[in-house]
Enzyme design. Sequence first.
Site, PDB file in Angstrom:
ATOM      1  N   TYR A 273     106.468  53.096 -32.536  1.00 25.23           N
ATOM      2  CA  TYR A 273     105.209  53.831 -32.370  1.00 25.23           C
ATOM      3  C   TYR A 273     105.284  54.735 -31.127  1.00 25.23           C
ATOM      4  O   TYR A 273     106.338  54.868 -30.520  1.00 25.23           O
ATOM      5  CB  TYR A 273     104.030  52.850 -32.361  1.00 25.23           C
ATOM      6  CG  TYR A 273     103.931  52.128 -33.693  1.00 25.23           C
ATOM      7  CD1 TYR A 273     103.719  52.846 -34.872  1.00 25.23           C
ATOM      8  CD2 TYR A 273     104.125  50.758 -33.792  1.00 25.23           C
ATOM      9  CE1 TYR A 273     103.676  52.212 -36.105  1.00 25.23           C
ATOM     10  CE2 TYR A 273     104.084  50.114 -35.034  1.00 25.23           C
ATOM     11  CZ  TYR A 273     103.861  50.859 -36.187  1.00 25.23           C
ATOM     12  OH  TYR A 273     103.837  50.233 -37.407  1.00 25.23           O
TER      13      TYR A 273
ATOM     14  N   GLY B 248     104.078  34.818 -35.653  1.00 23.99           N
ATOM     15  CA  GLY B 248     103.307  35.708 -36.513  1.00 23.99           C
ATOM     16  C   GLY B 248     103.055  35.076 -37.859  1.00 23.99           C
ATOM     17  O   GLY B 248     102.028  34.416 -38.088  1.00 23.99           O
ATOM     18  N   ARG B 249     104.018  35.230 -38.771  1.00 25.34           N
ATOM     19  CA  ARG B 249     103.827  34.778 -40.154  1.00 25.34           C
ATOM     20  C   ARG B 249     103.349  33.336 -40.281  1.00 25.34           C
ATOM     21  O   ARG B 249     102.494  33.062 -41.137  1.00 25.34           O
ATOM     22  CB  ARG B 249     105.109  35.048 -40.955  1.00 25.34           C
ATOM     23  CG  ARG B 249     105.261  36.533 -41.253  1.00 25.34           C
ATOM     24  CD  ARG B 249     106.664  36.933 -41.640  1.00 25.34           C
ATOM     25  NE  ARG B 249     107.563  36.947 -40.478  1.00 25.34           N
ATOM     26  CZ  ARG B 249     108.784  37.478 -40.486  1.00 25.34           C
ATOM     27  NH1 ARG B 249     109.256  38.022 -41.588  1.00 25.34           N
ATOM     28  NH2 ARG B 249     109.525  37.458 -39.399  1.00 25.34           N
TER      29      ARG B 249
ATOM     30  N   GLN C 266      95.238  44.580 -29.013  1.00 25.30           N
ATOM     31  CA  GLN C 266      96.492  45.340 -29.009  1.00 25.30           C
ATOM     32  C   GLN C 266      96.173  46.824 -29.208  1.00 25.30           C
ATOM     33  O   GLN C 266      95.728  47.241 -30.282  1.00 25.30           O
ATOM     34  CB  GLN C 266      97.477  44.869 -30.082  1.00 25.30           C
ATOM     35  CG  GLN C 266      98.847  45.523 -29.830  1.00 25.30           C
ATOM     36  CD  GLN C 266      99.894  45.252 -30.886  1.00 25.30           C
ATOM     37  OE1 GLN C 266      99.631  45.436 -32.063  1.00 25.30           O
ATOM     38  NE2 GLN C 266     101.086  44.859 -30.471  1.00 25.30           N
TER      39      GLN C 266
ATOM     40  N   ARG D 182     103.910  45.392 -25.114  1.00 22.45           N
ATOM     41  CA  ARG D 182     104.862  44.877 -26.102  1.00 22.45           C
ATOM     42  C   ARG D 182     105.975  45.897 -26.279  1.00 22.45           C
ATOM     43  O   ARG D 182     105.708  47.099 -26.432  1.00 22.45           O
ATOM     44  CB  ARG D 182     104.160  44.627 -27.440  1.00 22.45           C
ATOM     45  CG  ARG D 182     105.055  43.866 -28.407  1.00 22.45           C
ATOM     46  CD  ARG D 182     104.303  43.358 -29.616  1.00 22.45           C
ATOM     47  NE  ARG D 182     104.835  42.060 -30.000  1.00 22.45           N
ATOM     48  CZ  ARG D 182     104.997  41.654 -31.254  1.00 22.45           C
ATOM     49  NH1 ARG D 182     104.629  42.432 -32.257  1.00 22.45           N
ATOM     50  NH2 ARG D 182     105.485  40.469 -31.531  1.00 22.45           N
TER      51      ARG D 182
HETATM   52  C1  LIG Z   1     101.556  41.063 -41.795  1.00 21.87           C
HETATM   53  C2  LIG Z   1     102.171  41.474 -40.484  1.00 21.87           C
HETATM   54  C3  LIG Z   1     101.562  42.446 -39.713  1.00 21.87           C
HETATM   55  C4  LIG Z   1     102.104  42.811 -38.461  1.00 21.87           C
HETATM   56  N1  LIG Z   1     101.427  43.710 -37.684  1.00 21.87           N
HETATM   57  C5  LIG Z   1     101.806  43.914 -36.392  1.00 21.87           C
HETATM   58  C6  LIG Z   1     100.983  44.648 -35.506  1.00 21.87           C
HETATM   59  O1  LIG Z   1      99.888  45.091 -35.866  1.00 21.87           O
HETATM   60  N2  LIG Z   1     101.444  44.826 -34.247  1.00 21.87           N
HETATM   61  C7  LIG Z   1     102.647  44.340 -33.816  1.00 21.87           C
HETATM   62  O2  LIG Z   1     103.018  44.536 -32.660  1.00 21.87           O
HETATM   63  N3  LIG Z   1     103.432  43.604 -34.641  1.00 21.87           N
HETATM   64  C8  LIG Z   1     103.019  43.352 -35.897  1.00 21.87           C
HETATM   65  N4  LIG Z   1     103.771  42.534 -36.711  1.00 21.87           N
HETATM   66  C9  LIG Z   1     104.966  41.856 -36.154  1.00 21.87           C
HETATM   67  C10 LIG Z   1     104.585  40.453 -35.620  1.00 21.87           C
HETATM   68  O3  LIG Z   1     103.766  40.545 -34.461  1.00 21.87           O
HETATM   69  C11 LIG Z   1     105.828  39.621 -35.243  1.00 21.87           C
HETATM   70  O4  LIG Z   1     106.534  40.247 -34.210  1.00 21.87           O
HETATM   71  C12 LIG Z   1     106.748  39.426 -36.444  1.00 21.87           C
HETATM   72  O5  LIG Z   1     106.025  38.978 -37.585  1.00 21.87           O
HETATM   73  C13 LIG Z   1     107.858  38.410 -36.129  1.00 21.87           C
HETATM   74  O6  LIG Z   1     107.310  37.169 -35.816  1.00 21.87           O
HETATM   75  P1  LIG Z   1     107.345  35.945 -36.908  1.00 21.87           P
HETATM   76  O7  LIG Z   1     108.782  35.806 -37.321  1.00 21.87           O
HETATM   77  O8  LIG Z   1     106.831  34.752 -36.135  1.00 21.87           O
HETATM   78  O9  LIG Z   1     106.452  36.352 -38.031  1.00 21.87           O
HETATM   79  C14 LIG Z   1     103.285  42.203 -37.985  1.00 21.87           C
HETATM   80  C15 LIG Z   1     103.909  41.237 -38.791  1.00 21.87           C
HETATM   81  C16 LIG Z   1     103.366  40.862 -40.001  1.00 21.87           C
HETATM   82  C17 LIG Z   1     104.028  39.770 -40.798  1.00 21.87           C
END
Ligand SMILES: Cc1cc2nc3c(=O)[nH]c(=O)nc-3n(C[C@H](O)[C@H](O)[C@H](O)COP(=O)(O)O)c2cc1C
Length: 368
Positions: A186, A322-323, A101, A233
């Site tokens: 960003y 993600g989480r 990314q 994205r």
């Molecule tokens: C710890 C953490 C770090 C994240 N870092 C990024 C990142 O570096 N780049 C990005 O596009 N999204 C980032 N996100 C957003 C996740 O990619 C994702 O869109 C978000 O957690 C929602 O998905 P979920 O409900 O399945 O967790 C981050 C989320 C979390 C929880």
Amino acid sequence: MQQQSLFETTHVGAIELKNRIVMAPMTRSRSAQPGNTPTALMAEYYQQRASAGLIITEATQISPQGQGYSWTPGIHSAEQIAGWRQVTDAVHQANGKILSQLWHVGRMSHESFHPDGKPVAPSALSPDAQVWVVNSHGVGEMVACPVPRELTHSDIQQVIADYRQAAINAMAAGFDGVEVHGGNGYLIDQFLRRTSNKRQDEYGGSLANRVRFAQEVLEAISDAIGAERTGIRLAPFITQRGMDDPQACEAILALAAWCETKGIAFIHLAEADWDDAPQVPYEFRETLRATFSGTIIVAGNYTREKAEKLLAAGVVDLVAFGRPFVANPDFPRRLKENLPMAGISNPATLFGGTEVGYTDYPFLATEV
Ligand SMILES: Cc1cc2nc3c(=O)[nH]c(=O)nc-3n(C[C@H](O)[C@H](O)[C@H](O)COP(=O)(O)O)c2cc1C
């Protein structure tokens, strides 16, 4: 329409996938210091999660100027490329696929990352937001973003060149392709929205001008590594960080139409960023599908049921989580077999630290 499933094989652009589950990009702030270099521990973390059809790495700065948070990895030095090679080798050994990314934070940054103390942005407007910075005592804290410096026309050309070089570096490091981070407030998002972009040149004002920067970045990257290995994205409905522009969707659909003409492999919607998780109108999904025939990835609070429903309707092609991947290295198996899911045991281990809360979450036993 034929029923699709999270567990069927597919492809995104030139990349064959064993299922439709994506590990969403997640910053974990564990690169080696100094140098923001990926480590063997990071290789282990990603390898553990290689049962995902596709992994998208944590956001990775394309240049020192693109950094906004402490300890995030880069992909602009020879050491970083070598560090990432360990990661891609580990994932490929485990039969996984992985994208880098590519990230430039723009105004979401802090004085300490910039020799002149100034982050850069389309316009000299503060985001009214905070970033995570490790202080002189080694402790991470949230700090306010300063007013950035407006990018000149030649600065913009340099940033585009940095994106291109970062994509070339990603391929040299063994990645299967790249995802350009165009969401969450960003740099690219800052160009797309009228709230953060007040420019009067060809990169600001009209809709066509506000999407120009994203197009030129994608064009430079796809010319270098192929459109079939390039995606973006985007976060159409996210409003935090001073980004609330009712025209954001129009800009994103205009960009999607352009991506269609260029054969860009995928568009990845970030539908939730922490608590900023508005409902995505179904009509938007249908319009995006009608506009863009490449792969559509979605992420944000997905359950298996919601994922399968949207896959079956044909409005999405891959679903990112993600989480759930933080605490469940074997998340796809647990999802498929309806097994218990672990939760994040200590949120303090999300950003920075050791293997604790990173690679020490167990896999479920074979027999449960
Ligand atoms: C710890 C953490 C770090 C994240 N870092 C990024 C990142 O570096 N780049 C990005 O596009 N999204 C980032 N996100 C957003 C996740 O990619 C994702 O869109 C978000 O957690 C929602 O998905 P979920 O409900 O399945 O967790 C981050 C989320 C979390 C929880």
